[in-house]
Design an enzyme around this catalytic site. Structure first.
Site, short mmCIF file in Angstrom:
data_model
loop_
_atom_site.label_atom_id
_atom_site.label_comp_id
_atom_site.label_asym_id
_atom_site.label_seq_id
_atom_site.Cartn_x
_atom_site.Cartn_y
_atom_site.Cartn_z
N ASP A 183 23.00 30.05 56.70
CA ASP A 183 24.05 30.40 55.76
C ASP A 183 25.37 30.23 56.50
O ASP A 183 25.62 30.91 57.50
CB ASP A 183 23.85 31.84 55.27
CG ASP A 183 24.85 32.21 54.19
OD1 ASP A 183 25.94 31.63 54.17
OD2 ASP A 183 24.53 33.10 53.37
N TYR A 208 34.90 29.64 48.87
CA TYR A 208 36.13 30.40 48.57
C TYR A 208 36.64 31.15 49.78
O TYR A 208 37.68 31.77 49.73
CB TYR A 208 35.89 31.38 47.40
CG TYR A 208 34.63 32.21 47.53
CD1 TYR A 208 34.60 33.33 48.34
CD2 TYR A 208 33.47 31.85 46.85
CE1 TYR A 208 33.45 34.07 48.48
CE2 TYR A 208 32.31 32.59 46.97
CZ TYR A 208 32.30 33.70 47.79
OH TYR A 208 31.16 34.43 47.93
N LYS A 209 35.90 31.09 50.89
CA LYS A 209 36.36 31.78 52.11
C LYS A 209 37.25 30.81 52.90
O LYS A 209 38.33 30.49 52.46
CB LYS A 209 35.15 32.28 52.90
CG LYS A 209 34.43 33.41 52.13
CD LYS A 209 33.12 33.87 52.73
CE LYS A 209 32.54 35.00 51.88
NZ LYS A 209 31.10 35.22 52.10
N ARG A 355 38.43 44.41 59.12
CA ARG A 355 38.22 42.99 59.48
C ARG A 355 39.52 42.21 59.37
O ARG A 355 40.31 42.41 58.44
CB ARG A 355 37.25 42.31 58.50
CG ARG A 355 35.87 42.82 58.44
CD ARG A 355 34.98 41.82 57.66
NE ARG A 355 35.47 41.52 56.30
CZ ARG A 355 34.83 40.73 55.45
NH1 ARG A 355 33.71 40.12 55.81
NH2 ARG A 355 35.32 40.52 54.24
#
Ligand SMILES: *Cc1c(COP(=O)(O)O)cnc(C)c1O
Length: 396
Positions: A183, A208-209, A355
């Site tokens: 992944d 979309y990241k 994060r």
């Protein structure tokens, strides 16, 4: 000076330091033209004819090929569509058939929840003794027993940013006679990847990241070319058929990677993604990675010196870390809210992790220095300790 920096190409609110591109990349200014070119001219101007005249039906493969170009896959080995959860299901369902006498799906106990849920859901549909075995990331290699059918791993952990040695793990899995699915949710668009060299059987990822395709943009699936003939799709949609417009009542899979298509593609979102991918076309991923490491190291070192309340949760060694830096603090949620209120945007993952996505395309050294300054202020003056920052929102 960061040679990769091109913030002016993106739409990011003025004054904002955006450290969440690992969760949702920002839009390129250029994609605004999609509203004229695709919504007005293609959709409005051609209506149903758009499928033929504007290549809408070929988009999933065209976009797949562009992604393949970025991550070292052969042409025709990747197709875009659906969501990453769906693509993970498809990869797993195809993979377990390659090794029918083995009954274990091995995964990381700290994998992203969807990856684990999808694997367990798939096993629930099988009338057999299949089992999902969840072990700590450090125990993956020692858990490679002869009953392991497939290993499902996320290259870069979403919470800590810890990164597997993708080639070494793949080799070990292969030596065990097992199949591997990677992944790439947190590595595609951030880390140099060469799928051909890695030689994994399957890979999946979202766009979309780090790939900036927009909220909910289509995911992708890679199947190693020699396996495309051997694999059979389990989610059999009409667009995975070799001749969808024959409308036959018997499924015959497409001979190409298009067998992994399911239903009608999201044309507008595909168009946005296709344009967004172009920023990577001439980009040197090794330079991008080098900058990401420089910025991450600077961030870690400065936080260590000035924000001693924060505990580093990411590996300190750059080679073991993806393109994000995470810290823990019992009041992590409130600290992140205080930061966001000061126009520095990262995010929070329960129970206590803050994060920061490090994206050299639109983050530079100045941004890192400013972030640490503000963070230091928030911590030393306990500016996070106010009711407004403690109230948990739906998306964290
Ligand atoms: C972001 C992410 C997902 C999200 O899956 P969607 O189906 O796109 O919502 C899945 N797996 C991993 C590892 C992720 O990082």
């Amino acid at each position: 000076m960061n040679p990769i920096y091109r913030k002016s190409l993106f739409n990011i609110p003025p004054g904002m330091i955006y450290l969440d591109g690992n969760s949702l990349g920002p839009p390129l200014k250029e994609i605004e033209s999609i509203s004229e070119s695709v919504i007005v001219k293609e959709w409005g101007g051609k209506l149903i004819k758009g499928w033929n005249e504007s290549n809408w039906m070929e988009q999933p493969l065209i976009v797949g090929n562009k992604i393949a170009n970025l991550i070292g896959g052969d042409k025709g080995s990747i197709v875009a569509g659906d969501t990453l959860s769906i693509k993970t299901y498809q990869a797993l369902a195809a993979a377990i058939k390659l090794n029918p006498q083995r009954n274990i799906i091995l995964t990381d106990i700290d994998n992203f929840p969807s990856d684990i849920y999808i694997a367990e859901g798939l096993v629930d549909t099988l009338n057999s003794n299949f089992e999902v075995r969840k072990v700590k990331s450090t125990d993956i290699l020692s858990s490679l027993t002869k009953d392991v059918n497939v290993v499902l791993l996320t290259h870069v952990n979403y919470k800590t940013g810890a990164m597997f040695d993708i080639e070494a793990v793949t080799n070990s899995v292969h030596e065990n006679g097992s199949t591997i699915i990677w992944d790439l949710a947190h590595s595609a668009g951030a880390i140099p990847l060469d799928l051909k060299a890695i030689n994994c059987e399957f890979a999946v990822g979202c766009t979309y990241k780090f790939l900036n395709g927009g909220p909910g943009s289509p995911a992708f699936i890679y199947v190693r070319p020699d396996l495309i003939k051997k694999c059979y799709p389990i989610l059999r949609g009409w667009l995975g058929h070799k001749a969808p417009f024959d409308f036959t009542n018997t499924f015959e899979k497409s001979a190409s990677i298009e067998m992994m298509r399911v239903g009608t593609p999201p044309v507008i979102q595909m168009a946005i993604l296709e344009k967004a991918l172009d920023i990577f076309r001439d980009l040197d991923f090794y330079k991008l990675r080098e900058e990401s490491i420089k910025l991450s190291d600077l961030f870690i070192n400065m936080v260590e010196q000035t924000c001693s309340d924060l505990q580093l949760e990411s590996p300190i060694k750059p080679s073991e870390r993806g393109s994000q830096v995470s810290f823990s603090h019992p009041s992590g949620y409130a600290i992140m809210q205080a930061l966001i209120d000061r126009n520095i945007v990262g995010d929070f993952r329960a129970p206590d992790i803050i994060r920061f996505g490090i994206t050299p395309l639109y983050i530079n050294e100045k941004d890192i220095i400013r972030t640490v300054k503000v963070l230091e202020d928030i911590l030393s003056k306990r500016l996070w300790d106010t009711p407004a920052y403690l109230n948990r929102k739906k998306v964290t």
